[in-house]
Design a protein around this motif. Structure first.
Motif, PDB file in Angstrom:
ATOM      1  N   ARG A 161     -12.797   0.814  -4.298  1.00 47.02           N
ATOM      2  CA  ARG A 161     -11.978   1.209  -5.446  1.00 47.02           C
ATOM      3  C   ARG A 161     -10.743   0.340  -5.500  1.00 47.02           C
ATOM      4  N   ARG A 162     -10.259   0.036  -6.669  1.00 44.16           N
ATOM      5  CA  ARG A 162      -8.985  -0.649  -6.857  1.00 44.16           C
ATOM      6  C   ARG A 162      -7.937   0.422  -7.131  1.00 44.16           C
ATOM      7  N   LEU A 163      -6.850   0.402  -6.357  1.00 43.53           N
ATOM      8  CA  LEU A 163      -5.777   1.381  -6.507  1.00 43.53           C
ATOM      9  C   LEU A 163      -4.494   0.664  -6.913  1.00 43.53           C
ATOM     10  N   GLU A 164      -3.598   1.408  -7.517  1.00 39.48           N
ATOM     11  CA  GLU A 164      -2.278   0.844  -7.827  1.00 39.48           C
ATOM     12  C   GLU A 164      -1.234   1.668  -7.072  1.00 39.48           C
ATOM     13  N   LEU A 165      -0.437   0.986  -6.270  1.00 40.51           N
ATOM     14  CA  LEU A 165       0.600   1.672  -5.495  1.00 40.51           C
ATOM     15  C   LEU A 165       1.705   2.133  -6.438  1.00 40.51           C
ATOM     16  N   ILE A 166       1.979   3.467  -6.447  1.00 39.99           N
ATOM     17  CA  ILE A 166       3.006   3.944  -7.376  1.00 39.99           C
ATOM     18  C   ILE A 166       4.190   4.596  -6.664  1.00 39.99           C
ATOM     19  N   GLU A 167       4.080   4.874  -5.354  1.00 41.84           N
ATOM     20  CA  GLU A 167       5.220   5.464  -4.646  1.00 41.84           C
ATOM     21  C   GLU A 167       5.046   5.238  -3.155  1.00 41.84           C
ATOM     22  N   THR A 168       6.149   4.911  -2.489  1.00 41.52           N
ATOM     23  CA  THR A 168       6.131   4.897  -1.014  1.00 41.52           C
ATOM     24  C   THR A 168       7.383   5.599  -0.519  1.00 41.52           C
ATOM     25  N   THR A 169       7.253   6.299   0.605  1.00 42.92           N
ATOM     26  CA  THR A 169       8.405   6.917   1.229  1.00 42.92           C
ATOM     27  C   THR A 169       8.055   7.175   2.686  1.00 42.92           C
ATOM     28  N   ARG A 170       8.964   7.832   3.400  1.00 40.84           N
ATOM     29  CA  ARG A 170       8.721   8.107   4.810  1.00 40.84           C
ATOM     30  C   ARG A 170       9.019   9.574   5.090  1.00 40.84           C
ATOM     31  N   ASN A 171       8.218  10.186   5.938  1.00 35.68           N
ATOM     32  CA  ASN A 171       8.525  11.510   6.475  1.00 35.68           C
ATOM     33  C   ASN A 171       8.422  11.396   8.000  1.00 35.68           C
ATOM     34  N   ARG A 172       9.560  11.247   8.642  1.00 36.81           N
ATOM     35  CA  ARG A 172       9.644  11.088  10.103  1.00 36.81           C
ATOM     36  C   ARG A 172       8.645  10.062  10.629  1.00 36.81           C
ATOM     37  N   ASP A 173       7.561  10.516  11.317  1.00 37.46           N
ATOM     38  CA  ASP A 173       6.614   9.557  11.905  1.00 37.46           C
ATOM     39  C   ASP A 173       5.682   8.917  10.869  1.00 37.46           C
ATOM     40  N   PHE A 174       5.664   9.468   9.664  1.00 36.54           N
ATOM     41  CA  PHE A 174       4.618   9.103   8.697  1.00 36.54           C
ATOM     42  C   PHE A 174       5.114   8.151   7.612  1.00 36.54           C
ATOM     43  N   VAL A 175       4.315   7.159   7.297  1.00 38.78           N
ATOM     44  CA  VAL A 175       4.470   6.384   6.061  1.00 38.78           C
ATOM     45  C   VAL A 175       3.670   7.126   4.993  1.00 38.78           C
ATOM     46  N   CYS A 176       4.308   7.379   3.860  1.00 40.89           N
ATOM     47  CA  CYS A 176       3.653   8.151   2.797  1.00 40.89           C
ATOM     48  C   CYS A 176       3.467   7.247   1.579  1.00 40.89           C
ATOM     49  N   ALA A 177       2.276   7.257   1.023  1.00 40.66           N
ATOM     50  CA  ALA A 177       2.000   6.383  -0.119  1.00 40.66           C
ATOM     51  C   ALA A 177       1.176   7.135  -1.161  1.00 40.66           C
ATOM     52  N   ARG A 178       1.531   6.896  -2.420  1.00 41.73           N
ATOM     53  CA  ARG A 178       0.785   7.508  -3.537  1.00 41.73           C
ATOM     54  C   ARG A 178       0.216   6.387  -4.390  1.00 41.73           C
ATOM     55  N   TYR A 179      -1.050   6.508  -4.721  1.00 42.57           N
ATOM     56  CA  TYR A 179      -1.748   5.479  -5.495  1.00 42.57           C
ATOM     57  C   TYR A 179      -2.416   6.109  -6.712  1.00 42.57           C
TER      58      TYR A 179
END
Ligand code: NAP
Length: 196
Positions: A161-179
Motif C-alpha cells: 500500500r502507498r501511505l501518506e504521512l500526515i502526523e508524527t509525535t512522541r509518547n515517551r518510549d514510542f514514536v507515533c505516526a498517522r498515515y
C-alpha cells in the motif's frame, strides 16, 4: 461518515506480536496513558471495533489472566471462519460481540454504519487490516512504534500500500505516526542483481 482506522502498536521491525503471540515486549515500554496516541483518548472517538479471531482470543485470555472486565461498550465484530457453521467463541458477560465470516466488505459496511459519526477501529491483526485495505476501505493507519525489534511474529500490514504521512509525535518510549492510506503500491519488476 465513520473513518476506518487501523490503530495499533508495533515493533520497529513491523510485528504486532512475537511468534508466541506475546505482547510482553510492548508492555515493557513506557507510555503516558493520557498522552499522544494513547488507548483511552483514541477509544473516545471510536464507535465500533473489528478484529480477527486471534486478536480476540488474545484479548479474552489477557482479561481472564488479569481479572479485568470487557471494557468496550461499542459493538465489536470478530472475523472467524467458525461463524460459517453457526459456532461462536466465548463471549464475556454483557459484551456486544458479533462473530462473522467471510466477506469483509459486508462486515465493514455493517460495522461502519454502527460506528455512526465515530471511527471504526480495525484492531488487527495485520491480515484483517490488509483485507480491509485490499477492499479500499482503510482510511488511516495509526501506529505507536516500540523501541524493540522482534525478528519474527505477526506482521503489521502484509500488503503493498502507498501511505501518506500526515502526523508524527512522541509518547515517551514510542514514536507515533498517522498515515492516510492512498492505494495499492504497484508491483515492481525484480531488481536484476548481477552475478559478481
Ligand atoms: N501490538 C498490538 O497492539 C496488537 C494489535 C492487534 C493484535 N495484536 C496481536 O497480534 C496477533 C495477530 O495475529 P494474526 O494477525 O495472526 O491474527 P488475527 O488477524 O487477529 O486473526 C486471524 C484469524 O481471524 C480469522 N479471520 C481473518 N479474516 C477472516 C475472514 N475474512 N473470514 C473469517 N475469518 C477470518 C481467521 O481465524 P479462524 O480460524 O477463527 O477462522 C484467522 O486465522 C495476535 O497475537 C494479537 O494479539 C497485537
Amino acid at each position: 461518515m465513520a473513518r476506518t482506522v487501523y490503530y495499533t502498536a508495533t515493533s520497529l521491525d513491523g510485528f504486532l506480536a512475537d511468534e508466541g503471540h506475546s505482547l510482553e515486549w510492548l508492555f515493557r515500554s513506557d507510555i503516558d496513558p493520557d498522552g499522544a496516541f494513547a488507548h483511552e483518548p483514541f477509544l473516545a472517538g471510536v464507535g465500533a471495533l473489528l478484529m480477527g479471531s486471534s486478536t480476540y482470543r488474545w484479548v479474552l485470555g489477557h482479561l481472564e489472566a488479569t481479572g479485568e472486565p470487557w471494557t468496550y461498550e461499542e459493538p465489536t465484530w470478530v472475523l472467524t471462519s467458525k461463524a460459517a457453521s453457526g459456532a461462536t467463541l466465548r463471549r464475556p458477560d454483557g459484551a456486544d460481540v458479533r462473530f462473522v465470516d467471510g466477506d469483509v466488505v459486508a462486515v465493514h459496511a455493517e460495522a461502519a454504519q454502527a460506528a455512526g459519526d465515530r471511527d471504526l477501529w480495525v484492531v488487527g491483526g495485520g491480515g484483517v487490516a490488509a483485507e480491509v485495505a485490499a477492499a479500499d476501505l482503510l482510511d488511516e493507519v495509526m501506529v505507536s512504534i516500540a523501541p524493540v525489534t522482534l525478528g519474527a511474529g505477526a506482521p503489521l500490514l502484509p500488503s503493498r500500500r502507498r501511505l501518506e504521512l500526515i502526523e508524527t509525535t512522541r509518547n515517551r518510549d514510542f514514536v507515533c505516526a498517522r498515515y492516510a492510506v492512498r492505494g495499492p503500491e504497484p508491483e515492481a519488476a525484480p531488481a536484476a542483481l548481477p552475478d559478481l
